[in-house]
Design a protein around this motif. Structure first.
Motif, mmCIF file in Angstrom:
data_model
loop_
_atom_site.group_PDB
_atom_site.id
_atom_site.type_symbol
_atom_site.label_atom_id
_atom_site.label_comp_id
_atom_site.label_asym_id
_atom_site.label_seq_id
_atom_site.Cartn_x
_atom_site.Cartn_y
_atom_site.Cartn_z
ATOM 1 N N SER A 87 0.609 -1.421 -0.061
ATOM 2 C CA SER A 87 -0.155 -0.408 -0.009
ATOM 3 C C SER A 87 0.600 0.945 -0.238
ATOM 4 N N ASN A 88 2.327 1.128 0.299
ATOM 5 C CA ASN A 88 3.002 2.312 0.137
ATOM 6 C C ASN A 88 3.269 3.049 -0.871
ATOM 7 N N TYR A 89 3.379 1.516 -1.526
ATOM 8 C CA TYR A 89 4.077 2.340 -3.136
ATOM 9 C C TYR A 89 3.082 2.911 -3.905
ATOM 10 N N SER A 90 4.212 2.679 -5.523
ATOM 11 C CA SER A 90 3.294 3.505 -5.860
ATOM 12 C C SER A 90 3.334 2.013 -7.937
ATOM 13 N N LEU A 91 2.945 2.194 -8.467
ATOM 14 C CA LEU A 91 2.443 0.737 -9.292
ATOM 15 C C LEU A 91 3.683 0.456 -9.872
ATOM 16 N N ASP A 92 4.937 2.135 -10.266
ATOM 17 C CA ASP A 92 6.095 1.398 -10.576
ATOM 18 C C ASP A 92 6.743 0.366 -9.512
ATOM 19 N N GLU A 93 6.824 0.959 -8.427
ATOM 20 C CA GLU A 93 7.389 0.147 -7.114
ATOM 21 C C GLU A 93 7.035 -1.153 -6.824
ATOM 22 N N ILE A 94 5.309 -1.250 -7.252
ATOM 23 C CA ILE A 94 4.892 -3.144 -6.854
ATOM 24 C C ILE A 94 5.088 -3.255 -8.393
ATOM 25 N N GLN A 95 5.414 -2.557 -9.512
ATOM 26 C CA GLN A 95 6.492 -3.113 -10.555
ATOM 27 C C GLN A 95 7.645 -4.060 -10.733
ATOM 28 N N ASN A 96 8.486 -3.130 -9.836
ATOM 29 C CA ASN A 96 9.687 -3.648 -9.346
ATOM 30 C C ASN A 96 9.344 -4.474 -7.792
ATOM 31 N N VAL A 97 9.347 -5.033 -7.243
ATOM 32 C CA VAL A 97 8.635 -6.187 -6.435
ATOM 33 C C VAL A 97 9.213 -7.065 -7.386
ATOM 34 N N TYR A 98 7.375 -7.374 -8.266
ATOM 35 C CA TYR A 98 7.879 -8.380 -9.176
ATOM 36 C C TYR A 98 8.668 -8.536 -10.406
ATOM 37 N N TYR A 99 10.138 -7.490 -10.658
ATOM 38 C CA TYR A 99 10.935 -7.431 -11.596
ATOM 39 C C TYR A 99 12.249 -8.258 -10.302
ATOM 40 N N LYS A 100 12.323 -8.068 -9.271
ATOM 41 C CA LYS A 100 13.111 -8.866 -8.200
ATOM 42 C C LYS A 100 12.406 -10.091 -8.200
ATOM 43 N N LEU A 101 10.956 -10.310 -7.809
ATOM 44 C CA LEU A 101 10.730 -11.892 -7.564
ATOM 45 C C LEU A 101 11.680 -12.462 -8.988
ATOM 46 N N ASP A 102 10.684 -12.173 -10.018
ATOM 47 C CA ASP A 102 10.827 -12.987 -11.447
ATOM 48 C C ASP A 102 12.547 -13.210 -11.759
ATOM 49 N N THR A 103 13.705 -12.580 -11.205
ATOM 50 C CA THR A 103 14.663 -12.485 -11.242
ATOM 51 C C THR A 103 15.590 -13.215 -10.577
ATOM 52 N N ASP A 104 15.274 -13.269 -9.762
ATOM 53 C CA ASP A 104 15.643 -13.339 -8.357
ATOM 54 C C ASP A 104 14.910 -14.663 -7.314
ATOM 55 N N TRP A 105 14.358 -14.006 -6.494
ATOM 56 C CA TRP A 105 13.311 -14.439 -6.117
ATOM 57 C C TRP A 105 12.047 -15.953 -6.097
ATOM 58 N N PHE A 106 12.372 -16.270 -7.668
ATOM 59 C CA PHE A 106 11.715 -17.684 -7.667
ATOM 60 C C PHE A 106 12.771 -18.520 -8.127
ATOM 61 N N LEU A 107 14.010 -17.904 -8.028
ATOM 62 C CA LEU A 107 15.426 -18.651 -8.816
ATOM 63 C C LEU A 107 15.234 -19.882 -7.271
ATOM 64 N N ASP A 108 15.781 -20.198 -7.582
ATOM 65 C CA ASP A 108 16.723 -21.541 -6.319
ATOM 66 C C ASP A 108 18.028 -21.202 -6.239
ATOM 67 N N ASP A 109 18.919 -20.944 -5.177
ATOM 68 C CA ASP A 109 20.176 -20.450 -5.452
ATOM 69 C C ASP A 109 21.021 -21.591 -5.581
ATOM 70 N N ASN A 110 20.502 -22.341 -5.384
ATOM 71 C CA ASN A 110 21.981 -23.910 -5.723
ATOM 72 C C ASN A 110 22.613 -24.202 -8.162
#
Length: 879
Positions: free
Chosen positions: A44-67
């Motif tokens: 709720s404290n983020y703009s649409l662009d900032e929420i989009q940035n969170v998604y990109y972080k998920l898609d390129t990092d947090w959805f990946l297995d570290d190994n």
């Protein structure tokens, strides 16, 4: 880590299960568009662009297995748990430094989601075969120093038995194993206010019925279990899950429920672990608990084994990238989401304050746990024995409700004793001769220092004010009659059934403070606190045992204004005759920050006129008593407001023949009349010229009608104006009506300072009486208005060992305090967790220079003092 936590909550709690089921592919559900639609509230404290940035972080990092760079949204869990969880002796423990972060997320998701994912991931890497899933319901921290401190022994002084079992977990298991048994309960639940306050901006949301969603979950669980433990060919029930979850569109789900129930019964018979329960040797708690499991599982929380094993196996398939499981991944995701939504209706996770919100959860805790069922017995048994197995509780006080007849009270206590027998439910594999097992008499609670406090229930006054009865019946007439019967039942139990009554060591009054004030319970409290067993049969007894009955009272927990919270505490002490050795439950009004509270309320309160009138009079009286000499203009304002309110509520509603009609009643006289509210109202119904002290009392109940302890000034009961005010307060229906009308009350800066000054003085007054405070950090945090554990008023009540500033130590009343859980099932906590949360919150607290406010070693010294005070507060004098 904040964004990581919020993303997990969004994807595994707030996402739309129907959408996942329609897409039949979890990966397709989690795209940029749906993430933005669903993320409006979570971020709720983020703009649409900032929420989009969170998604990109998920898609390129947090959805990946570290190994191995394997991409999957479930890896989001591993990025979180790898930093927070550790394994010790087969159990999950939380990294102490991250405990608040763990609590912030696990409270909403449930712990099993993350602990089973954690173990599945690390076991997959190590190729370990896990056969222990009976770890504790709430994970402890890995703080060894705290564990050593707590293992010295604790007192649990505030523990509502029926609110402290794993209410959600057992309700879920019961429905998953018996899906067609709860039509009436779902109907009742759906007729009530939904407590899940999720707001979604997604156009994909459908009109959902909770019952249909849970039925879908039962079918998904059946599918997942069958695939994992038998084979796909064994699945002989086919249900279409792609329709919206409402009765009109998901008729296929409703139509196939009997078939599903039959298929589940086959799984129970073929694969389920059988338990001995009430001499029935063929009970299955959960078909997912297999027949052959390691014996160590039965030493602790065995009922969780099946559900955890199922989730663990699903996670292992996902992390192994098992291609045969790909078509089930979206089903597993939907199952997690439905489970979280149902959990939100039984565990208080909706971020709403106030006791009214909590009471909605409290009222539904047994909807899916029918009395005398194996689930209900397990519910109570686990509440007590799981707690005792995982931590050294030397004094265990269980709060239970009273009954109006002695036979029902005796049966109720005996039933609890039976359910609390550690062997009331046993695996038949652990019993050599199962048919000979009988537990008719429960077990002796004394050996484990377990005992009961009977808590009366505060109920609303539903008197019809337009009826003739309202002219002859006092306020809360029905409740007073019920309390009388319950009180006499307790005394009769003590007289005739000492083998049962010996476990009762205290009385209490619980539930919403808005429903009934302490005056309603005053006569009952005086009766029981001073009750002496006649001893007619003492010559036949080997041992004469007459346990003293102590008292505690839920007061100052929830309030319209801090002033009525403080007044409720004062009334509980004075009207119910609380004294040394007695306790107050919660008492938040006594210690919360006054300025912060009024700012939280925007300095405007909406409350009944009678409450405003009583608050003003009480506050002015305390200002006089304590010699508070500030803000004369504010006092003048309050005195003028009193005069106006007295006219509106009382004078304008009095008959022309009433001598009070045209009389000016000073607020001091009104306060004297308030002092008499602890008496039986019938004393003031008529014949006001009679001497109350000369009335004939035929029995002990009648002798308790007058509160001889307060006020000590006997002349007040001879003051005809005071008597007439009490009479009008109780028996004038127009005054009762007008008193219920709402008034907006403006909070001024001066009023805030007067309340703060009175609050400070009251803390020291209560200290002089040696009355203790039961604090319940998580309960208080969720029901109260402070938003951080470090803001809990326990540090205002007591700071010895924590502070070094001499002035702060001197000004603190150093009240006796204890830490307890209240309703640990509804609040998803444990006694160790309550200590740990307070410890880490204090360690992370900063001073005005941004430096640690408290020394860590001193925090443990502080908690050690609280631990000892808790034991000292126990109503069990034998510990």
């Amino acid at each position: 880590m904040d964004n990581l936590r919020r993303a997990i909550r969004l994807l595994f709690v707030d996402y739309n299960a129907d959408f996942v089921l329609k897409q039949k592919d979890s990966e397709k559900c989690i795209n940029l568009q749906t993430f933005l639609e669903n993320g409006f509230r979570t971020f709720s404290n983020y703009s649409l662009d900032e929420i989009q940035n969170v998604y990109y972080k998920l898609d390129t990092d947090w959805f990946l297995d570290d190994n191995d760079e394997n991409k999957n949204h479930f890896h989001l869990l591993n990025h979180f748990t790898s930093k927070l969880l550790v394994e010790d002796n087969l159990e999950p423990f939380v990294n102490y430094s991250h405990l608040l972060k763990w609590r912030d997320l696990s409270y909403y998701t449930g712990e099993d989601l993350m602990t089973t994912s954690f173990f599945a991931y690390i076991d997959n890497r190590s190729q370990r075969k896990r056969d222990f899933f009976s770890w504790r319901p709430t994970a402890f921290s890995d703080n060894k120093r705290l564990r050593i401190l707590l293992n010295k022994g604790l007192a649990e002084n505030h523990f509502h038995l029926k609110g402290s079992g794993p209410v959600f977990d057992l309700s879920w298991l019961n429905i998953m194993n018996n899906p067609t048994n709860f039509e009436k309960d779902f109907k009742q639940l759906e007729s009530e206010l939904s407590l899940l306050t999720k707001v979604s901006n997604s156009a994909l949301n459908s009109n959902k019925e909770l019952k249909i969603l849970v039925y879908k979950a039962a079918y998904i669980r059946y599918l997942l279990f069958s695939f994992l433990n038998i084979n796909e060919k064994s699945i002989n029930v086919k249900i279409d899950l792609s329709k919206d979850s409402n009765s009109e569109q998901s008729y296929d789900v409703l139509l196939k429920m009997p078939d599903l129930s039959q298929a589940i019964n086959v799984l129970k018979f073929d694969l389920g672990h059988k338990f001995c329960y009430n001499n029935n040797n063929d009970c299955v708690i959960d078909y997912a608990i297999p027949k052959n499991i390691h014996a160590s599982n039965f030493e602790k929380s065995y009922v969780f084994y099946g559900e955890r094993k199922l989730m663990y196996d699903c996670f292992q398939k996902i992390y192994k990238k098992d291609s045969t499981f790909e078509k089930y991944i979206h089903l597993f995701h939907a199952y997690i989401l439905i489970k979280a939504q149902f959990r939100a209706e039984l565990v208080q996770v909706n971020d709403k304050i106030g006791f009214g919100n909590f009471s909605k959860y409290q009222d539904r805790k047994e909807y899916f746990l029918p009395d005398k069922s194996i689930y209900h017995t397990a519910f109570m048994n686990l509440a007590v024995h799981d707690s005792k197995k995982h931590i050294n509780i030397k004094s265990f006080e269980l709060r239970v409700a009273p009954k109006e007849e002695v036979s029902r009270l005796k049966n109720s206590i005996s039933g609890y004793n039976l359910a609390l027998n550690e062997k009331s439910i046993q695996s038949i594999n652990q019993i050599k001769y199962p048919k000979k097992i009988k537990y008719k008499n429960g077990y002796d609670l004394e050996k484990d220092n377990i005992f009961y406090t009977i808590h009366y229930i505060k109920k609303k006054d539903n008197q019809k004010l337009d009826s003739v009865a309202s002219l002859v019946q006092c306020r809360h007439f029905s409740s007073r009659e019920e309390i009388k019967n319950q009180t006499l039942a307790i005394s009769q139990l003590r007289e005739g059934y000492s083998a049962v009554s010996k476990y009762i060591r205290g009385i209490d009054a619980a539930s919403s403070e808005f429903d009934a004030p302490p005056e309603v319970f005053a006569q009952g409290f005086r009766y029981i606190k001073n009750h002496k067993i006649k001893g007619s049969f003492n010559h036949l007894k080997d041992v004469i045992d007459e346990p003293k009955i102590y008292a505690t009272y839920h007061a100052g927990e929830d309030f319209y204004d801090i002033v009525d919270g403080l007044r409720a505490i004062d009334e509980a002490i004075k009207f119910c005759n609380l004294n040394q050795g007695d306790r107050l439950g919660h008492a938040l009004a006594l210690g919360i920050d006054v300025k912060d509270y009024y700012l939280f309320k925007n300095n405007k309160l909406m409350l009944p006129k009678q409450i405003v009138l009583d608050n003003i009079v009480w506050l002015l009286a305390k200002v006089r008593k304590f010699g508070i000499s500030i803000h004369r203009n504010e006092i003048n304002r309050l005195e003028k407001l009193y005069s106006n309110l007295f006219y509106e509520v009382f004078s304008s509603n009095l008959a022309l023949t009433n001598p009070l009609k045209e009389k000016t009643i000073d607020h001091i006289v009104y306060f004297d009349a308030w002092k008499l509210r602890g008496d039986d109202p019938q004393l003031y119904f008529d014949k006001l010229d009679d001497d109350i002290y000369s009335l004939i009392n035929l029995n002990y109940w009648e002798r308790c009608r007058i509160n001889y302890e307060y006020p000590r000034n006997r002349s007040i009961r001879s003051n005809i104006d005071c008597k007439r005010i009490v009479q009008a307060y109780h028996f004038n229906s127009n005054i009762k009506k007008t008193g219920k009308m709402m008034k907006q009350f403006e909070i001024t800066h001066a009023y805030t300072e007067l309340v703060h000054a009175v609050q400070e003085k009251m803390m020291h007054e209560i200290k002089s009486l040696n009355i203790a405070i039961e604090t319940n950090p998580t309960s208080n945090y969720l029901i109260g208005t402070f938003r951080r554990y470090a803001k809990h008023p326990i540090t205002k009540f007591f700071n010895l060992g924590l502070e070094t500033n001499h002035e702060l130590l001197k000004s603190c009343p150093q009240l006796s305090v204890s830490i307890n859980t209240d309703d640990q099932g509804i609040f998803s906590t444990s006694l160790e967790n309550e200590y740990a949360l307070m410890a880490i919150a204090l360690e992370k607290e900063k001073d005005e220079h941004g430096q640690p406010k408290y020394n860590s070693s001193m925090i443990y010294e502080y908690l050690e003092r609280i631990r000892l005070m808790g034991l000292g507060q126990s109503f069990n004098e034998k510990i």
